[in-house]
Scaffold this motif. Sequence first.
Motif, PDB file in Angstrom:
ATOM      1  N   SER A   9      48.673  22.179   4.442  1.00 45.87           N
ATOM      2  CA  SER A   9      48.352  22.757   5.317  1.00 45.87           C
ATOM      3  C   SER A   9      47.405  22.970   6.109  1.00 45.87           C
ATOM      4  CB  SER A   9      48.106  24.422   4.216  1.00 45.87           C
ATOM      5  OG  SER A   9      48.618  25.687   5.030  1.00 45.87           O
ATOM      6  N   GLY A  10      47.281  23.990   7.153  1.00 46.62           N
ATOM      7  CA  GLY A  10      46.062  23.557   8.093  1.00 46.62           C
ATOM      8  C   GLY A  10      45.050  25.567   8.174  1.00 46.62           C
ATOM      9  N   ASN A  37      50.877  16.646  -4.782  1.00 42.61           N
ATOM     10  CA  ASN A  37      50.132  15.619  -3.516  1.00 42.61           C
ATOM     11  C   ASN A  37      49.975  16.536  -2.648  1.00 42.61           C
ATOM     12  OD1 ASN A  37      48.883  14.144  -2.155  1.00 42.61           O
ATOM     13  ND2 ASN A  37      50.625  12.697  -1.724  1.00 42.61           N
ATOM     14  N   CYS A  38      47.937  17.517  -2.098  1.00 40.11           N
ATOM     15  CA  CYS A  38      48.165  18.575  -1.361  1.00 40.11           C
ATOM     16  C   CYS A  38      47.059  17.446  -0.160  1.00 40.11           C
ATOM     17  CB  CYS A  38      47.694  19.643  -1.605  1.00 40.11           C
ATOM     18  SG  CYS A  38      48.177  20.376  -2.282  1.00 40.11           S
ATOM     19  N   PHE A  39      47.848  18.062   1.132  1.00 42.31           N
ATOM     20  CA  PHE A  39      46.628  17.451   2.141  1.00 42.31           C
ATOM     21  C   PHE A  39      46.602  18.771   2.642  1.00 42.31           C
ATOM     22  CE2 PHE A  39      49.454  14.098   1.919  1.00 42.31           C
ATOM     23  CZ  PHE A  39      49.532  12.819   2.483  1.00 42.31           C
ATOM     24  N   PHE A  40      45.272  19.619   3.345  1.00 39.59           N
ATOM     25  CA  PHE A  40      44.986  20.727   3.678  1.00 39.59           C
ATOM     26  C   PHE A  40      43.732  19.861   4.678  1.00 39.59           C
ATOM     27  CE2 PHE A  40      45.183  21.971  -0.541  1.00 39.59           C
ATOM     28  CZ  PHE A  40      46.741  22.396  -0.238  1.00 39.59           C
ATOM     29  N   PHE A  41      44.621  20.283   6.189  1.00 41.38           N
ATOM     30  CA  PHE A  41      43.362  20.044   7.296  1.00 41.38           C
ATOM     31  C   PHE A  41      42.541  20.977   8.011  1.00 41.38           C
ATOM     32  CE2 PHE A  41      45.594  20.737  11.489  1.00 41.38           C
ATOM     33  CZ  PHE A  41      47.091  21.161  10.706  1.00 41.38           C
ATOM     34  N   ALA A 134      54.611  21.056  14.082  1.00 44.87           N
ATOM     35  CA  ALA A 134      55.483  20.581  13.029  1.00 44.87           C
ATOM     36  C   ALA A 134      55.597  19.159  12.989  1.00 44.87           C
ATOM     37  CB  ALA A 134      57.134  20.445  14.093  1.00 44.87           C
ATOM     38  N   SER A 135      54.888  18.218  14.046  1.00 47.07           N
ATOM     39  CA  SER A 135      54.168  17.461  13.594  1.00 47.07           C
ATOM     40  C   SER A 135      52.927  17.303  12.369  1.00 47.07           C
ATOM     41  CB  SER A 135      53.537  16.822  14.950  1.00 47.07           C
ATOM     42  OG  SER A 135      52.764  15.053  14.723  1.00 47.07           O
ATOM     43  N   ASP A 136      52.056  17.969  12.745  1.00 46.07           N
ATOM     44  CA  ASP A 136      51.115  18.338  11.135  1.00 46.07           C
ATOM     45  C   ASP A 136      51.608  17.964   9.908  1.00 46.07           C
ATOM     46  OD1 ASP A 136      48.457  19.029  12.445  1.00 46.07           O
ATOM     47  OD2 ASP A 136      48.880  21.029  13.434  1.00 46.07           O
ATOM     48  N   ILE A 137      52.953  18.784  10.361  1.00 45.63           N
ATOM     49  CA  ILE A 137      53.842  19.637   8.659  1.00 45.63           C
ATOM     50  C   ILE A 137      54.512  17.864   8.389  1.00 45.63           C
ATOM     51  CG2 ILE A 137      55.340  20.375   7.761  1.00 45.63           C
ATOM     52  CD1 ILE A 137      54.707  22.577   9.548  1.00 45.63           C
ATOM     53  N   ILE A 138      55.345  16.666   9.194  1.00 43.77           N
ATOM     54  CA  ILE A 138      56.515  16.570   8.923  1.00 43.77           C
ATOM     55  C   ILE A 138      55.882  14.828   8.801  1.00 43.77           C
ATOM     56  CG2 ILE A 138      58.202  17.768  10.108  1.00 43.77           C
ATOM     57  CD1 ILE A 138      58.442  15.774  12.088  1.00 43.77           C
ATOM     58  N   VAL A 147      51.391  29.293   3.837  1.00 43.39           N
ATOM     59  CA  VAL A 147      51.254  30.108   5.228  1.00 43.39           C
ATOM     60  C   VAL A 147      51.355  31.448   4.673  1.00 43.39           C
ATOM     61  CG1 VAL A 147      50.914  28.088   6.626  1.00 43.39           C
ATOM     62  CG2 VAL A 147      53.707  29.433   6.229  1.00 43.39           C
ATOM     63  N   GLY A 148      50.221  32.162   5.545  1.00 42.10           N
ATOM     64  CA  GLY A 148      50.816  34.089   4.664  1.00 42.10           C
ATOM     65  C   GLY A 148      52.108  34.180   6.531  1.00 42.10           C
ATOM     66  N   LYS A 149      52.610  35.326   6.274  1.00 39.83           N
ATOM     67  CA  LYS A 149      54.300  35.674   7.020  1.00 39.83           C
ATOM     68  C   LYS A 149      53.341  35.093   8.739  1.00 39.83           C
ATOM     69  CE  LYS A 149      56.865  39.619   6.832  1.00 39.83           C
ATOM     70  NZ  LYS A 149      57.986  38.994   6.025  1.00 39.83           N
ATOM     71  N   ASP A 150      52.699  35.236   9.075  1.00 44.23           N
ATOM     72  CA  ASP A 150      52.281  34.925  10.685  1.00 44.23           C
ATOM     73  C   ASP A 150      53.050  33.933  11.159  1.00 44.23           C
ATOM     74  OD1 ASP A 150      50.333  34.453   9.463  1.00 44.23           O
ATOM     75  OD2 ASP A 150      49.336  34.546  11.135  1.00 44.23           O
ATOM     76  N   GLN A 151      52.795  32.980   9.978  1.00 47.55           N
ATOM     77  CA  GLN A 151      53.063  31.762  10.513  1.00 47.55           C
ATOM     78  C   GLN A 151      54.976  31.059  10.239  1.00 47.55           C
ATOM     79  OE1 GLN A 151      51.299  29.516  12.071  1.00 47.55           O
ATOM     80  NE2 GLN A 151      49.723  30.954  11.918  1.00 47.55           N
ATOM     81  N   GLU A 152      54.925  32.635   9.580  1.00 42.77           N
ATOM     82  CA  GLU A 152      57.354  32.216   9.919  1.00 42.77           C
ATOM     83  C   GLU A 152      57.901  30.951  10.761  1.00 42.77           C
ATOM     84  OE1 GLU A 152      58.913  35.417   7.881  1.00 42.77           O
ATOM     85  OE2 GLU A 152      58.188  34.693   5.531  1.00 42.77           O
ATOM     86  N   GLN A 153      57.498  32.258  11.935  1.00 45.41           N
ATOM     87  CA  GLN A 153      58.655  31.576  13.021  1.00 45.41           C
ATOM     88  C   GLN A 153      58.106  29.851  13.329  1.00 45.41           C
ATOM     89  OE1 GLN A 153      58.138  33.484  16.753  1.00 45.41           O
ATOM     90  NE2 GLN A 153      60.172  32.959  17.057  1.00 45.41           N
ATOM     91  N   ASN A 154      56.973  29.750  13.238  1.00 45.29           N
ATOM     92  CA  ASN A 154      56.226  28.188  13.228  1.00 45.29           C
ATOM     93  C   ASN A 154      56.955  27.305  12.287  1.00 45.29           C
ATOM     94  OD1 ASN A 154      54.834  28.826  15.872  1.00 45.29           O
ATOM     95  ND2 ASN A 154      52.705  29.199  14.694  1.00 45.29           N
ATOM     96  N   LEU A 155      56.810  27.862  11.275  1.00 48.17           N
ATOM     97  CA  LEU A 155      57.922  26.933  10.291  1.00 48.17           C
ATOM     98  C   LEU A 155      58.961  26.607  10.159  1.00 48.17           C
ATOM     99  CD1 LEU A 155      56.548  26.291   7.920  1.00 48.17           C
ATOM    100  CD2 LEU A 155      57.053  27.836   6.579  1.00 48.17           C
ATOM    101  N   GLU A 156      59.744  27.628  10.546  1.00 53.47           N
ATOM    102  CA  GLU A 156      61.099  27.791  11.118  1.00 53.47           C
ATOM    103  C   GLU A 156      60.931  26.713  12.463  1.00 53.47           C
ATOM    104  OE1 GLU A 156      63.598  28.972   9.799  1.00 53.47           O
ATOM    105  OE2 GLU A 156      65.024  27.553  10.961  1.00 53.47           O
TER     106      GLU A 156
END
Length: 334
Positions: A9-10, A37-41, A134-138, A147-156
């Motif tokens: 997450s970031g 195994n966490c990455f926080f940026f 998406a690139s950050d994540i995958i 993430v909080g609720k406001d990021q749901e669409q980005n995650l989708e």
Amino acid sequence: MKKKDIVLSGIRPTGNLHLGNYYGAIRNFLSMQEDYNCFFFIADVHSLTTHPKPENLHARVKQVLAEYLACGIDPEKATIYIQSDVPEVLEMAIYLNMNAYLGELERTTTFKDKARKQPNNVNAGLLTYPVLMASDIIIHKAKYVPVGKDQEQNLEMARKYARRFNNIYGVDEFVEPQDFTFDGGEPLKVPGLDGSGKMGKSEGNAINLFDEPKEIRKKVMHAVTDSGPSKMNSEMPETVKNLFSLMKLVSDPEVIKQFEESYAKCEIRYGDLKKQLAEDIIDVTKPIRARINEYLADDNYLGRVTKIGAEKGRESASKTLDEVKKIIGFKRFY
Ligand code: TYM
């Protein structure tokens, strides 16, 4: 030994972190770093969409870094890095861009919001924001994204781009990332103090982890309420509900119950409720604030943490990027 699932997450360095960031995101980071195994940026490249001044950018990144550490993110357990230190993410985003369509990007709620709020700066980075995310994540093949609720669409959208890449090339390179909350509930939306919805860095309605106690008292005492219920057991207006939502994050359940009962009986005194809320917020933020100051004063330590983080981040990212380039069909002549 079983390989641990990957978490990423970031947060954008666009201002001091507030209670929304803490309860919506960071509190989950803290529980996850124990088992995954966490990455926080720190998403400094994402923050360029709003054109920060070069002389401010570094200080903002430093602030969020100190805040991550002060909240308890432990570099011995999790990888902490700055997005621009891992350029593989940007290369990957270009490849994903080729499979991202204008229509779907234009329909994204965050794009539409930002385009409305900053009509003079509707840049391509804003449009392709979900692709970079998406690139950050995958790129780390993260399975969970707290993430909080406001990021749901980005995650989708991230799931969509992972799936699309797999389908186009007939591979199963990427897992589809899911949200995560430490109690298994829905992602949170922490309300602001102005009764108008979510707490946000640029909304002027936030309580920051770095705020001094007297600032917190002032902000909470100024929070919007109403004249109080005149009928027993009446429905709470949004503004009052919001104060109770904040209390649920920081206050003792017994204390909340007392205030709820006094509301139901039309005996509530908002001044008392706000005083209690302010003191309970201060109990949470005061020790964090002290630690933020300690980390801000220790450039050597911040340097070590981010150097190691950058190395670990790049190692993981470049492994995926090499695979992706092979899948795409790039071959060297030399
Ligand atoms: P950002 O910087 O706006 O917010 C950071 C995190 O805080 C959460 N958050 C909230 N949660 C609950 N209630 C609120 N009022 C509230 N305000 C903020 C956000 O949901 C987020 O989890 N696009 C991201 C940064 C990002 C990212 C990523 C996140 C870039 N790449 C990859 C996850 C994975 C953003 O702007 O967050």
